[in-house]
Write a protein that holds these residues in place. Structure first.
Motif, PDB file in Angstrom:
ATOM      1  N   PHE A 152       0.807  -1.216   0.000  1.00 54.87           N
ATOM      2  CA  PHE A 152       0.000   0.000   0.000  1.00 54.87           C
ATOM      3  C   PHE A 152       0.845   1.273   0.000  1.00 54.87           C
ATOM      4  CE2 PHE A 152      -2.784  -3.188   1.883  1.00 54.87           C
ATOM      5  CZ  PHE A 152      -3.929  -3.010   1.116  1.00 54.87           C
ATOM      6  N   LYS A 197      -4.855   6.734   5.241  1.00 55.18           N
ATOM      7  CA  LYS A 197      -5.579   6.321   4.042  1.00 55.18           C
ATOM      8  C   LYS A 197      -4.550   5.838   3.047  1.00 55.18           C
ATOM      9  CE  LYS A 197      -5.770  11.055   2.318  1.00 55.18           C
ATOM     10  NZ  LYS A 197      -6.595  12.156   1.897  1.00 55.18           N
ATOM     11  N   GLY A 198      -4.946   4.855   2.243  1.00 49.07           N
ATOM     12  CA  GLY A 198      -3.997   4.319   1.292  1.00 49.07           C
ATOM     13  C   GLY A 198      -4.673   3.497   0.222  1.00 49.07           C
ATOM     14  N   LYS A 199      -3.866   3.156  -0.774  1.00 43.83           N
ATOM     15  CA  LYS A 199      -4.350   2.300  -1.854  1.00 43.83           C
ATOM     16  C   LYS A 199      -3.191   1.461  -2.358  1.00 43.83           C
ATOM     17  CE  LYS A 199      -3.681   5.975  -5.231  1.00 43.83           C
ATOM     18  NZ  LYS A 199      -4.269   6.785  -6.263  1.00 43.83           N
ATOM     19  N   THR A 219      -2.262  -2.625  -4.673  1.00 41.33           N
ATOM     20  CA  THR A 219      -2.723  -3.823  -5.357  1.00 41.33           C
ATOM     21  C   THR A 219      -2.167  -5.038  -4.630  1.00 41.33           C
ATOM     22  OG1 THR A 219      -2.672  -2.619  -7.441  1.00 41.33           O
ATOM     23  CG2 THR A 219      -2.797  -5.002  -7.588  1.00 41.33           C
ATOM     24  N   GLU A 241      -7.267  -4.382  -6.737  1.00 45.53           N
ATOM     25  CA  GLU A 241      -7.019  -3.020  -6.275  1.00 45.53           C
ATOM     26  C   GLU A 241      -7.756  -2.833  -4.960  1.00 45.53           C
ATOM     27  OE1 GLU A 241      -7.666   0.168  -9.000  1.00 45.53           O
ATOM     28  OE2 GLU A 241      -6.635  -0.892 -10.609  1.00 45.53           O
ATOM     29  N   ASN A 266      -8.372  -0.285  -1.326  1.00 46.95           N
ATOM     30  CA  ASN A 266      -8.277   0.994  -0.636  1.00 46.95           C
ATOM     31  C   ASN A 266      -8.373   0.723   0.852  1.00 46.95           C
ATOM     32  OD1 ASN A 266      -8.210   2.915  -2.848  1.00 46.95           O
ATOM     33  ND2 ASN A 266     -10.278   2.209  -3.283  1.00 46.95           N
ATOM     34  N   MET A 267      -7.710   1.537   1.642  1.00 42.66           N
ATOM     35  CA  MET A 267      -7.791   1.384   3.083  1.00 42.66           C
ATOM     36  C   MET A 267      -7.893   2.749   3.735  1.00 42.66           C
ATOM     37  SD  MET A 267      -3.837   0.499   4.074  1.00 42.66           S
ATOM     38  CE  MET A 267      -4.026   0.774   5.803  1.00 42.66           C
ATOM     39  N   GLU A 268      -8.563   2.778   4.887  1.00 47.72           N
ATOM     40  CA  GLU A 268      -8.612   3.988   5.682  1.00 47.72           C
ATOM     41  C   GLU A 268      -8.854   3.578   7.120  1.00 47.72           C
ATOM     42  OE1 GLU A 268     -11.792   6.636   4.716  1.00 47.72           O
ATOM     43  OE2 GLU A 268     -13.270   5.041   4.559  1.00 47.72           O
TER      44      GLU A 268
END
Length: 194
Positions: A139, A174-176, A178, A183, A185-187
């Motif tokens: 990430f 927050k992040g993104k 693969t 794909e 996303n995280m928060e």
């Protein structure tokens, strides 16, 4: 001069994925060495921070694991202001556990107020850290910390009078990235104190 730094980080994490709650306890303990390489006229300092010993414990889903490492070659050169604010950071050398060591933010110091304060007085700081994907985490993450510091007073430690600074605050991330072809996303948010 050189200084020994003992860092202990304990994280209680609750993750929710697909409606299921997962609790994770993570403890990282490290002994680092800080060597002052240069001190500039405006009070900034260049430090070479070397990792020494590292112990990592994680307890998740019924498994409790502890790993210990010694004689690590990880080094980071940092530039800090006279109040402890991190101005720049450059990795000099790394080991096979560099992903774990990156969580320690080697060279990150507590931020001082830049003026005289009395016991009980407080000051605040906000920092934003951007982490790129690495071996340990796919990430790209932005971590924002809002921290309130307080001078608690003097304390005797090993025959020396030291000043004790306590802090607490909130962390937002927050992040993104693969992972396994997906794909993601995280928060999240959390609390920080020490």
């Amino acid at each position: 001069k050189s200084y020994d730094q003992h860092t202990r980080i304990t994280q209680d994490i609750v993750q929710t994925m697909g409606g299921q709650e997962i609790k994770i306890l993570s403890e990282i303990e490290a002994k680092n060495r800080l060597e002052v390489e240069n001190r500039e006229g405006d009070g900034t300092a260049i430090l070479l921070v070397s990792a020494g010993e590292l112990s990592v414990r994680s307890a998740v889903m019924g498994r409790d694991t502890t790993m210990k490492y010694a004689d690590l070659k990880d080094k980071v050169r940092v530039k800090i202001s006279e109040t402890g604010k991190l101005l720049s950071s450059e990795k000099v050398d790394s080991s096979e556990v560099s992903a774990i060591i990156s969580q320690l933010n080697m060279g990150d110091q507590r931020y001082l107020p830049g003026k005289q304060v009395r016991a009980g007085e407080k000051w605040e700081d906000q920092s934003v850290v951007n982490r790129k994907p690495s071996t340990g985490s796919p990430f790209e993450v932005e971590i924002t910390s809002d921290t309130e510091y307080s001078l608690s007073g003097a304390e005797q430690v090993n025959g020396k009078e030291l000043l004790k600074v306590t802090w607490s605050g909130e962390i937002h991330m927050k992040g993104k990235g693969t992972q396994m072809g997906m794909e993601m996303n995280m928060e999240g948010a959390g609390k920080n104190e020490g």
